[in-house]
Design a protein around this motif. Sequence first.
Motif, PDB file in Angstrom:
ATOM      1  N   CYS A   9       0.864  -1.169   0.000  1.00  0.00           N
ATOM      2  CA  CYS A   9       0.000   0.000   0.000  1.00  0.00           C
ATOM      3  C   CYS A   9       0.905   1.225   0.000  1.00  0.00           C
ATOM      4  N   CYS A  12       0.249   3.564   3.486  1.00  0.00           N
ATOM      5  CA  CYS A  12       0.703   3.155   4.824  1.00  0.00           C
ATOM      6  C   CYS A  12       1.869   2.171   4.774  1.00  0.00           C
ATOM      7  N   CYS A  50      -4.388  -0.060   0.316  1.00  0.00           N
ATOM      8  CA  CYS A  50      -5.066  -1.152   1.003  1.00  0.00           C
ATOM      9  C   CYS A  50      -6.495  -0.710   1.327  1.00  0.00           C
ATOM     10  N   CYS A  53      -6.848   2.177   3.907  1.00  0.00           N
ATOM     11  CA  CYS A  53      -6.441   3.483   3.401  1.00  0.00           C
ATOM     12  C   CYS A  53      -7.463   3.995   2.388  1.00  0.00           C
TER      13      CYS A  53
HETATM   14 ZN   LIG Z   1      -2.731   1.243   3.507  1.00  0.00          ZN
END
Ligand SMILES: [Zn+2]
Length: 74
Positions: A9, A12, A50, A53
């Motif tokens: 991701c 993050c 992800c 997020c």
């Molecule tokens: Zn993420």
Amino acid sequence: MKKEDTLFCNKCGKRILMENGLLKEDCVKITKSWGYFSDKDGRRDTFCLCESCYDEITAAFVLPVPQEEQTEYV
Ligand SMILES: [Zn+2]
């Protein structure tokens, strides 16, 4: 392990689970080829988000993402 077997991701840094090149958890993969009317003409950007997020980003939208029930799964 091949390079494309690992997805992260971009927001993050979380690793997206993959097995044999198939995603084992859902994520958002965005590829954008910038065109002539942008300042990024000829550039192609790809990134992943992800699910958490994605939720975080879309929750900050002024206009909510239209959601519809998906009846056919592809
Ligand atoms: Zn993420």
